[in-house]
Design an enzyme around this catalytic site. Sequence first.
Site, PDB file in Angstrom:
ATOM      1  N   ARG A   1       0.844  -1.188   0.000  1.00 32.97           N
ATOM      2  CA  ARG A   1       0.000   0.000   0.000  1.00 32.97           C
ATOM      3  C   ARG A   1       0.883   1.243   0.000  1.00 32.97           C
ATOM      4  O   ARG A   1       1.831   1.345   0.793  1.00 32.97           O
ATOM      5  CB  ARG A   1      -0.933   0.010   1.221  1.00 32.97           C
ATOM      6  CG  ARG A   1      -2.115  -0.946   1.083  1.00 32.97           C
ATOM      7  CD  ARG A   1      -3.072  -0.441   0.018  1.00 32.97           C
ATOM      8  NE  ARG A   1      -4.229  -1.288  -0.202  1.00 32.97           N
ATOM      9  CZ  ARG A   1      -4.335  -2.195  -1.170  1.00 32.97           C
ATOM     10  NH1 ARG A   1      -3.319  -2.403  -1.977  1.00 32.97           N
ATOM     11  NH2 ARG A   1      -5.439  -2.894  -1.325  1.00 32.97           N
TER      12      ARG A   1
ATOM     13  N   GLU B   1      -2.180   8.436  -6.256  1.00 31.09           N
ATOM     14  CA  GLU B   1      -2.323   7.725  -7.534  1.00 31.09           C
ATOM     15  C   GLU B   1      -3.440   8.362  -8.353  1.00 31.09           C
ATOM     16  O   GLU B   1      -4.489   8.678  -7.806  1.00 31.09           O
ATOM     17  CB  GLU B   1      -2.619   6.241  -7.282  1.00 31.09           C
ATOM     18  CG  GLU B   1      -1.474   5.503  -6.614  1.00 31.09           C
ATOM     19  CD  GLU B   1      -1.730   4.000  -6.494  1.00 31.09           C
ATOM     20  OE1 GLU B   1      -2.762   3.509  -7.018  1.00 31.09           O
ATOM     21  OE2 GLU B   1      -0.904   3.302  -5.881  1.00 31.09           O
TER      22      GLU B   1
ATOM     23  N   HIS C   1       0.494   0.413 -10.527  1.00 35.73           N
ATOM     24  CA  HIS C   1      -0.421  -0.374  -9.687  1.00 35.73           C
ATOM     25  C   HIS C   1      -1.018  -1.551 -10.476  1.00 35.73           C
ATOM     26  O   HIS C   1      -2.230  -1.769 -10.483  1.00 35.73           O
ATOM     27  CB  HIS C   1      -1.542   0.512  -9.127  1.00 35.73           C
ATOM     28  CG  HIS C   1      -2.110  -0.023  -7.838  1.00 35.73           C
ATOM     29  ND1 HIS C   1      -2.538   0.792  -6.823  1.00 35.73           N
ATOM     30  CD2 HIS C   1      -2.319  -1.295  -7.407  1.00 35.73           C
ATOM     31  CE1 HIS C   1      -2.994   0.051  -5.821  1.00 35.73           C
ATOM     32  NE2 HIS C   1      -2.865  -1.224  -6.150  1.00 35.73           N
TER      33      HIS C   1
END
Length: 323
Positions: free
Chosen positions: A235, A264, A283
């Site tokens: 994370r 993000e 990601h």
Amino acid sequence: MKQIICLHSLTPEQIQQLEEAAPGYEFIVKNKKDLSPELIQNAEVFLGWSKTIAETALQENSKLKWVQTWSAGVDTLPLERLREKGILLTNASGVHAIPLSESIFAMMLSFPRQIHAAVRNQMQNKWDSTLSAPGLTTLGEINGKTLVIAGVGEIGRETARLAKAFGMRVIGVRRSDKPEPNVDRMYTLDGLHEALGQADYIVNVLPLTNETRHIFNASAWNAAKNGVVFINVGRGPTVDTNALIEALNQGRIGGAALDVFEEEPLPAEHPLWSMEQVVITPHIAGDNDRYAERVIEIFTENLKAYVQGQKPPRNLVDYERMY
């Protein structure tokens, strides 16, 4: 009829599998944008979650009893409101073990073999056998090196298994120090800094909780071995980005491979983009062509128990721990 809404595309075979697991339930597969407030309020179970349905799904008169997420992480969900309403929450933990561990090793191997430097040279039509990327200046190998895995769950266990095949020493860090196969020594989170001092490579797969937010901070990098390689597929907010950049600039971190970030998408002007000792992926480390298949496997097992009046047996989230 009781309704189960799935927010993700399913094959006819997967829908049939779920219908056989829960006779008497109506399955509705729709994009979140196509759901009416009435459908959202009447659904007893959601497979998948979206912020756009949250307000309606969590109203006092909604019929929601269980959410099975499509993801392993649940830190973006309204956990407190779900807990207050007594809603069961299960995640997709376990679906990422193979693709993420393979991504970890793709990233890890790129540094001692200087693949990231060779690719950059290729883009410039440049033949340079020295491959002198900042941070790591010589070709090396991971055999005999020490890997610290922060977060030894399903992903961490598979990563440890692969690391042993490469001849690495493996140290684990997690909430419990209970031993695990393929892990030479296990620390609790309190022992993170001691573990980091032994690492040639650090892999972070910790969930985001109040305890782990910014756990990789300036103090952590000061405790780590100089020149360590850091890989984050857990994370983004478990890492203090400013402290990470400073450690990279000072050479305390020899290289970093990052799939997740505090913000993000990573802004185009962010300094991490231009750092030659950093590998960035957007990601995607856990994505693969068998993702839906594995989520449905978990959901089907949970669904069979749920319709029998039992709690879902797989991946039931503890609201106190936030995972």
